[in-house]
Design a protein around this motif. Structure first.
Motif, mmCIF file in Angstrom:
data_model
loop_
_atom_site.group_PDB
_atom_site.id
_atom_site.type_symbol
_atom_site.label_atom_id
_atom_site.label_comp_id
_atom_site.label_asym_id
_atom_site.label_seq_id
_atom_site.Cartn_x
_atom_site.Cartn_y
_atom_site.Cartn_z
ATOM 1 N N THR A 66 0.835 -1.206 0.000
ATOM 2 C CA THR A 66 0.000 0.000 0.000
ATOM 3 C C THR A 66 0.870 1.256 0.000
ATOM 4 O OG1 THR A 66 -0.152 -0.069 2.420
ATOM 5 C CG2 THR A 66 -1.899 -1.170 1.184
ATOM 6 N N PRO A 68 3.492 4.187 -1.758
ATOM 7 C CA PRO A 68 3.313 4.956 -3.003
ATOM 8 C C PRO A 68 3.669 4.163 -4.258
ATOM 9 C CG PRO A 68 4.284 6.352 -1.319
ATOM 10 C CD PRO A 68 4.248 4.958 -0.743
ATOM 11 N N GLU A 71 0.654 2.007 -5.008
ATOM 12 C CA GLU A 71 -0.477 2.744 -5.571
ATOM 13 C C GLU A 71 -0.222 3.061 -7.042
ATOM 14 O OE1 GLU A 71 -3.289 3.131 -4.080
ATOM 15 O OE2 GLU A 71 -2.529 2.251 -2.222
ATOM 16 N N ASP A 72 1.004 3.475 -7.350
ATOM 17 C CA ASP A 72 1.358 3.758 -8.749
ATOM 18 C C ASP A 72 1.255 2.492 -9.597
ATOM 19 O OD1 ASP A 72 1.880 6.359 -8.050
ATOM 20 O OD2 ASP A 72 4.071 6.161 -8.125
ATOM 21 N N ARG A 89 -3.517 -6.739 -1.005
ATOM 22 C CA ARG A 89 -2.783 -5.546 -0.611
ATOM 23 C C ARG A 89 -2.324 -5.718 0.832
ATOM 24 N NH1 ARG A 89 -3.838 -1.096 -3.656
ATOM 25 N NH2 ARG A 89 -1.740 -0.505 -2.943
#
Length: 298
Positions: A66, A68, A71-72, A89
């Motif tokens: 989870t 960055p 997320e990307d 996740r």
């Protein structure tokens, strides 16, 4: 669950590839100018992204953090048309990464940091057990891509799991160092292995002189089906009752990372579309050659 030839679960590594490329030949220890790119990678992801381009509907089963980077990565997967609704996740695990250096003479060195996938283990298979994809009462039917980046113990469990007994398992080791993880599938009646000549040799602790020799040996020793590639040399598709060999197109080598995954995805897509084995092998070799040459396969 009814068999669906266009919906294909891809189980394994989905991560960020960091690839440095130099346009000329390199040796170990060289320091050269070039380009460094970040792109979606991992065997499961590479296969899934290529399947999308051939009209299939793949979904990836993996572990993504989870953070960055995670997320990307989730957003990048969706942009490529790859379903991520079944991804596990985990906030306690960082998103996996892969780093490679390539020259005109191929891959120089690479490091795969897939520790989060290893730690997540069997948790990523929950959709096959809770009814979202299958259950103990309704085993999965259809093609399933398995990536050798999965933990060795998990691969062994899948080989024996009744939930996958009716599935069409398509399996790739991810790298020569992980080839021996595929041994539980060597006698599985529903398994198709995608390996190169070096990986075939590692499975049998020997050195084969050609893809045909390697594939014939595996088929003779109980492998239901195996496709063996050998770089620019002929590739072979073998089962106990049939052996097919084809020559890949000759192209200038510009991209290496992901070529084997492109071969596998293209072959699966061709067979899912109903093409014969000979056509599927030729189509996969053409797609891989196009990828290696740096051209678009779409």
């Amino acid at each position: 669950m009814a068999k669906n030839t266009s919906f294909i679960p891809c189980i394994g590594s989905v991560l960020w590839d960091f690839v440095g490329r130099h346009p000329h030949a390199m040796r170990l220890g060289d320091d050269r100018p070039g380009r460094i790119t970040r792109q979606t990678g991992g065997v499961a992801m590479n296969v899934a992204a290529t399947l999308v381009r051939f009209g299939a509907r793949p979904t990836v089963l993996t572990c993504i953090g989870t953070d960055p980077n995670g997320e990307d990565l989730m957003a990048a997967c969706r942009e490529k048309g790859v379903d991520t609704s079944l991804v596990l996740r985990r906030a306690d695990l960082p998103t996996d990464r892969y780093m490679a250096v390539e020259g005109a003479n191929g891959l120089i060195a690479a490091i795969a940091d897939a520790h989060s996938l290893e730690k997540a283990g069997g948790d990523i298979l929950a959709p096959f057990r809770d009814g979202r994809l299958a259950s103990a009462e309704a085993p999965y039917r259809g093609a399933v891509v398995l990536d050798g980046n999965l933990p060795e113990t998990l691969l062994a469990e899948i080989a024996e799991d009744p939930i996958f007994a009716a599935a069409d398992l398509r399996i790739v080791p991810a790298s020569p160092g992980k080839a021996q993880r595929l041994r539980p599938f060597l006698s599985a009646p529903n398994a198709t292995l995608y390996i190169n000549r070096e990986e075939a040799g590692l499975l049998y602790d020997t050195e084969f002189r050609s893809s045909a020799e390697a594939a014939a040996a595996l088929a003779a020793n109980g492998c239901a089906r195996v496709l063996v590639t050998d770089g620019a040399r002929p590739a072979t598709d073998a089962s106990p009752d049939q052996v097919l060999t084809a020559h890949p197109p000759i192209v200038e080598q510009r991209c290496v990372t992901g070529a084997g995954d492109t071969f596998m995805a293209s072959h699966i897509a061709a067979e899912a579309a109903g093409h014969k084995r000979s056509f599927a092998l030729e189509a996969a070799l053409q797609a891989a050659a196009t990828f290696v040459s740096g051209q678009d396969i779409a």
